[in-house]
Design a protein around this motif. Structure first.
Motif, mmCIF file in Angstrom:
data_model
loop_
_atom_site.group_PDB
_atom_site.id
_atom_site.type_symbol
_atom_site.label_atom_id
_atom_site.label_comp_id
_atom_site.label_asym_id
_atom_site.label_seq_id
_atom_site.Cartn_x
_atom_site.Cartn_y
_atom_site.Cartn_z
ATOM 1 N N ASN A 188 0.716 -1.418 -0.032
ATOM 2 C CA ASN A 188 -0.023 -0.107 -0.157
ATOM 3 C C ASN A 188 0.759 1.154 -0.084
ATOM 4 O OD1 ASN A 188 -3.001 0.597 2.144
ATOM 5 N ND2 ASN A 188 -2.417 1.655 0.122
ATOM 6 N N GLY A 189 1.021 1.746 -1.219
ATOM 7 C CA GLY A 189 1.879 3.032 -1.265
ATOM 8 C C GLY A 189 1.831 3.843 -2.375
ATOM 9 N N GLY A 190 2.797 4.516 -2.727
ATOM 10 C CA GLY A 190 3.065 5.346 -4.164
ATOM 11 C C GLY A 190 3.773 4.774 -5.107
ATOM 12 N N GLY A 191 4.520 5.669 -5.855
ATOM 13 C CA GLY A 191 5.105 5.231 -7.070
ATOM 14 C C GLY A 191 6.243 4.144 -6.515
ATOM 15 N N ASP A 192 7.104 4.661 -5.674
ATOM 16 C CA ASP A 192 8.190 3.472 -5.320
ATOM 17 C C ASP A 192 7.801 2.126 -4.899
ATOM 18 O OD1 ASP A 192 10.105 5.534 -5.726
ATOM 19 O OD2 ASP A 192 10.283 6.062 -3.418
ATOM 20 N N SER A 193 6.783 2.163 -4.198
ATOM 21 C CA SER A 193 6.313 0.829 -3.726
ATOM 22 C C SER A 193 5.744 0.140 -4.937
ATOM 23 C CB SER A 193 5.334 0.906 -2.567
ATOM 24 O OG SER A 193 4.042 1.691 -2.973
ATOM 25 N N VAL B 244 -0.706 11.282 -0.728
ATOM 26 C CA VAL B 244 -1.481 12.566 -0.703
ATOM 27 C C VAL B 244 -0.967 13.305 -2.018
ATOM 28 C CG1 VAL B 244 -1.742 12.627 1.776
ATOM 29 C CG2 VAL B 244 0.403 13.605 0.793
ATOM 30 N N ASP B 245 0.050 13.113 -2.556
ATOM 31 C CA ASP B 245 0.837 13.864 -3.732
ATOM 32 C C ASP B 245 0.006 13.437 -5.097
ATOM 33 O OD1 ASP B 245 2.745 14.736 -2.137
ATOM 34 O OD2 ASP B 245 4.142 13.010 -2.505
ATOM 35 N N ASN B 246 -1.002 12.463 -5.065
ATOM 36 C CA ASN B 246 -1.964 12.353 -6.211
ATOM 37 C C ASN B 246 -1.139 12.183 -7.460
ATOM 38 O OD1 ASN B 246 -4.490 12.150 -7.034
ATOM 39 N ND2 ASN B 246 -4.419 14.084 -7.989
ATOM 40 N N ASP B 247 0.192 11.507 -7.355
ATOM 41 C CA ASP B 247 1.061 11.528 -8.791
ATOM 42 C C ASP B 247 1.116 10.268 -9.266
ATOM 43 O OD1 ASP B 247 2.599 10.546 -6.469
ATOM 44 O OD2 ASP B 247 4.361 11.770 -6.959
ATOM 45 N N LEU B 248 0.370 9.303 -9.112
ATOM 46 C CA LEU B 248 0.260 8.062 -9.505
ATOM 47 C C LEU B 248 -0.183 7.955 -11.046
ATOM 48 C CD1 LEU B 248 -0.545 5.624 -6.678
ATOM 49 C CD2 LEU B 248 1.628 5.822 -7.938
ATOM 50 N N PRO B 249 0.456 7.415 -11.876
ATOM 51 C CA PRO B 249 -0.212 7.375 -13.194
ATOM 52 C C PRO B 249 -1.490 6.571 -13.411
ATOM 53 C CG PRO B 249 1.574 6.218 -13.256
ATOM 54 C CD PRO B 249 1.667 6.670 -11.759
ATOM 55 N N LYS C 134 2.655 11.325 -12.407
ATOM 56 C CA LYS C 134 1.708 12.336 -13.024
ATOM 57 C C LYS C 134 1.735 13.657 -12.469
ATOM 58 C CE LYS C 134 -2.809 11.847 -11.922
ATOM 59 N NZ LYS C 134 -4.024 11.208 -11.885
ATOM 60 N N MET C 135 2.261 14.420 -13.268
ATOM 61 C CA MET C 135 2.210 15.863 -13.158
ATOM 62 C C MET C 135 1.117 16.513 -13.191
ATOM 63 S SD MET C 135 5.324 15.913 -11.932
ATOM 64 C CE MET C 135 5.790 17.282 -11.452
ATOM 65 N N MET C 136 0.952 17.769 -12.725
ATOM 66 C CA MET C 136 -0.397 18.565 -12.956
ATOM 67 C C MET C 136 -0.102 19.331 -14.438
ATOM 68 S SD MET C 136 -2.343 20.797 -10.187
ATOM 69 C CE MET C 136 -1.401 22.077 -10.345
ATOM 70 N N PRO C 137 -1.271 18.962 -15.487
ATOM 71 C CA PRO C 137 -1.085 19.584 -16.574
ATOM 72 C C PRO C 137 -1.030 21.060 -16.402
ATOM 73 C CG PRO C 137 -3.080 18.084 -16.280
ATOM 74 C CD PRO C 137 -2.716 18.313 -14.885
ATOM 75 N N ARG C 138 -0.404 21.577 -17.459
ATOM 76 C CA ARG C 138 -0.327 23.253 -17.105
ATOM 77 C C ARG C 138 -1.545 23.846 -17.593
ATOM 78 N NH1 ARG C 138 -0.515 27.553 -16.525
ATOM 79 N NH2 ARG C 138 1.207 29.273 -16.689
ATOM 80 N N ASP C 139 -2.481 23.260 -17.967
ATOM 81 C CA ASP C 139 -3.860 23.972 -18.421
ATOM 82 C C ASP C 139 -4.655 23.868 -17.140
ATOM 83 O OD1 ASP C 139 -4.616 21.476 -18.711
ATOM 84 O OD2 ASP C 139 -5.483 21.669 -20.501
#
Lengths: 420, 420
Positions: free
Chosen positions: B111-116, B143-148, B361-366
């Motif tokens: 249970n984790g983020g990108g590394d896990s 919390v970073d909401n950055d998983l693809p 997953k980065m935040m889209p510029r728009d």
């Protein structure tokens, strides 16, 4: 007394429930239209009275006034503007009475802490001297919980609930991370002179070993070595250490730690923030990984987790203020009277403003443990009832719905301007 | 597959709802006792597996497991311990499989983020190579909401709700005080690489002029002059200015502002805290009174104001993880699939871990306005559903009731120790 208008103003730092008192004053006044005409509010507190910038609350629909019950901050604006003695600030006091006279104001409700109790008393005295007697009632409010006579101050219970909840939650977080990451967490809370809010953090710790493990009170001189020894001992026993610290923590020279030397790259003193200083100390001396938080306004604005008890008391003092005024009680303040702890029972009493003004209620020494690092059972018995119950605001789009008033100005009647 | 035990571990920074996923994994496994024996949890995350320090969750009563649904932090302990490539960390991976084999573990829930996600994939690959194939399912959390692939990450919605609520509340406070006191308020939030949490602050501003007025994203290089001009303009228009700033804000040299030169009295760099730096800047350059807050762990531990949507999704991914494993799906991660925005509808999908691991997953510029200071309507449409609904924990003595597990250790079976 003939039908006259009322004036209401908010003073000093706002709280999560000062508008609840405003709601109560206005709703109660509206029930007595035979005696009270309109309720005018001071825009930005007493400054609005001095500059004749009054708000006509009768232009707000009942739903807006009801919404105040749930809205943090000060809906009419507050201010930090202290009226001094009658000798020093006579022009201000005379101006107030001039404005009140021009708008047929016979009731003055002032919602604030110690300073505003003093102002309220002086307005009452001077108005009498000037032949335009105004019924002045102070409505207590302060997150600092430092007004005398009243058992507690509306506004405090909600901050207390917020800090206790927040430090409990952060404690669960730190406990999870302590093996490889953060070992020490520091939460800075308000209360520059009295440690009531710091003490409230202690409520989160109900059993041996539960965080917070250490509280740093403004009443107890900070002893670096003793503190670091306690942190080490806590880490040894529990693997992590959660600390609640008052913004008003002082060193042995009486200096605020927050002003004790943090400088930016240009050598400017950095104001505020004792939490990073404590955290840095832990890092430098104990080589432990830390995190820190400064709750600042979040704590006193946190209406989403207001104490139901606090909300009820904030409403009750506002209602009582109007009822006292209608009975002709002058230069008084409704108080919270504690009848019993378990079950918690309270009622509304009355204090003379001359006994309230300019007196601070400090935290008794026996509310703090002998070692200075936590609260006693006696303190817990006092604090616990004040955070009981939840009083959730309504939500829309996932966020609390708070009310913004129209704040329609009352047309000016005086020809003179007044510089504040 | 014969009946085998399962292993569950929490990884990286914890959230308000990671335990909700743990609750779902355990409750769902308990419903399939024909296929899954016991669920063992890693004490302090994957470290518990490496050191054979396993927790027997079957020793916890159902009420404790149900309590996890409401409890922030990581109930079994988490860790920041990254397993690298198979080449670099082969000993660790082999040890994991040795421990899993010794305890008859056939299912690995991480249970984790990108590394896990990456670790989970590698365990799956290596276990196959070593002739002891383990079904590995990653349970998304960050919390970073950055998983693809997944539309959002469990944990994020609750932080988003907390920061949006808090900055709205503080905004009401500052607005009240601006006439004579604080004009500028700065709230620092998490998100070192991506501005998702900073963006969530923007949800509080639903109408022109509502705070926050300025957001400072990690994606947008900090331009001091442009920022100060915007503060001045905001003060001119609204009388006060509320700012949400990411801890990851950088200057034009790519340096974190939080590391750009604040020193204590001894010349030590002060780590952390971009809010006081922004606030100091406002004071030095614009001579405005300010307050600042750093939410830090309070934001990701704030279970008391968790998003109901987030809680539901955290539970759903935990449940789906077990169901996927039972179907023999290996090296996968359940995802949140958005079906529609209004009304918000979502379902559970599946992603292959090879497509998830090591991709942010980065935040889209728009999602950020052209001037770089706020969120766009498109961003709002994405974020808003994620904070919908409240999911209050139970309360006792005025405080949320959170669960502390017994965390009974599983007797060790291996003779070898393992250094981590």
């Amino acid at each position: 007394m003939a039908k006259m208008n009322a004036f209401y103003a908010q003073s000093g730092g706002v709280t999560a429930v000062i508008n609840t008192s405003a709601c109560a004053v206005i709703e109660t006044a509206r029930k007595h239209k035979d005696k009270i005409g309109k309720v005018y509010a001071g825009r930005d507190g007493i400054i609005g009275a001095l500059t004749e910038d009054l708000i006509d609350t009768s232009k707000e629909p009942a739903s807006n006034i009801a919404g105040l019950r749930y809205t943090p901050g000060g809906a009419f604006g507050s201010c930090r503007y202290k009226l001094k003695s009658l000798e020093e600030s006579r022009a201000q006091y005379e101006r107030l009475i001039e404005v009140f006279k021009a708008h047929n104001i016979g009731y003055f409700f002032y919602n604030g802490g110690g300073d505003s109790a003093d102002t309220c008393l002086k307005v009452s005295q001077l108005s009498e001297q000037m032949g335009y007697p105004i019924v002045c009632v102070h409505v207590p409010k302060t997150v600092d919980n430092d007004l005398p006579i009243t058992d507690c101050c509306p506004g405090f219970g909600s901050v207390a609930k917020y800090v206790a909840t927040s430090i409990r939650e952060a404690g669960y977080d730190v406990a999870s991370m302590a093996k490889t990451s953060t070992r020490v967490f520091v939460l800075e809370v308000m209360g520059r002179h009295a440690g009531w809010i710091t003490a409230a953090c202690g409520l989160a710790s109900e059993k041996e070993g539960e965080p917070p493990h250490i509280l740093l009170f403004p009443e107890i001189t900070f002893d670096e070595d003793k503190f670091l020894a306690r942190v080490e001992e806590t880490i040894k026993n529990y693997g992590y250490c959660v600390i609640g610290v008052s913004e008003g923590l002082r060193n042995k020279d009486g200096q605020f730690l927050s002003e004790s030397g943090m400088r930016d790259a240009f050598g400017h003193a950095q104001l505020g923030g004792v939490a990073p200083i404590i955290a840095n100390l832990v890092r430098e001396r104990l080589k432990l990984k830390y995190h820190w938080a400064v709750a600042d306004y979040l704590q006193r604005a946190a209406r989403h987790i207001a104490s139901k008890t606090d909300v009820a008391q904030a409403y009750a003092v506002g209602k009582a203020a109007v009822e006292l005024a209608l009975k002709g009680k002058n230069a008084v303040m409704p108080t919270i009277v504690r009848k019993s702890n378990r079950p918690y029972k309270w009622s509304i009493g009355v204090a003379d403003l001359k006994d309230v003004a300019n007196r601070e209620k400090m935290m008794p020494r026996d509310y703090i443990t002998a070692d200075g690092f936590h609260i006693t059972a006696k303190c817990r018995a006092y604090l616990s009832p004040l955070i009981q119950g939840e009083d959730y605001p309504p939500y829309k789009n996932g966020l609390p719905v708070y009310t913004r008033l129209k704040n329609v100005p009352v047309p000016k009647k005086l020809k003179t301007e007044f510089e504040v």
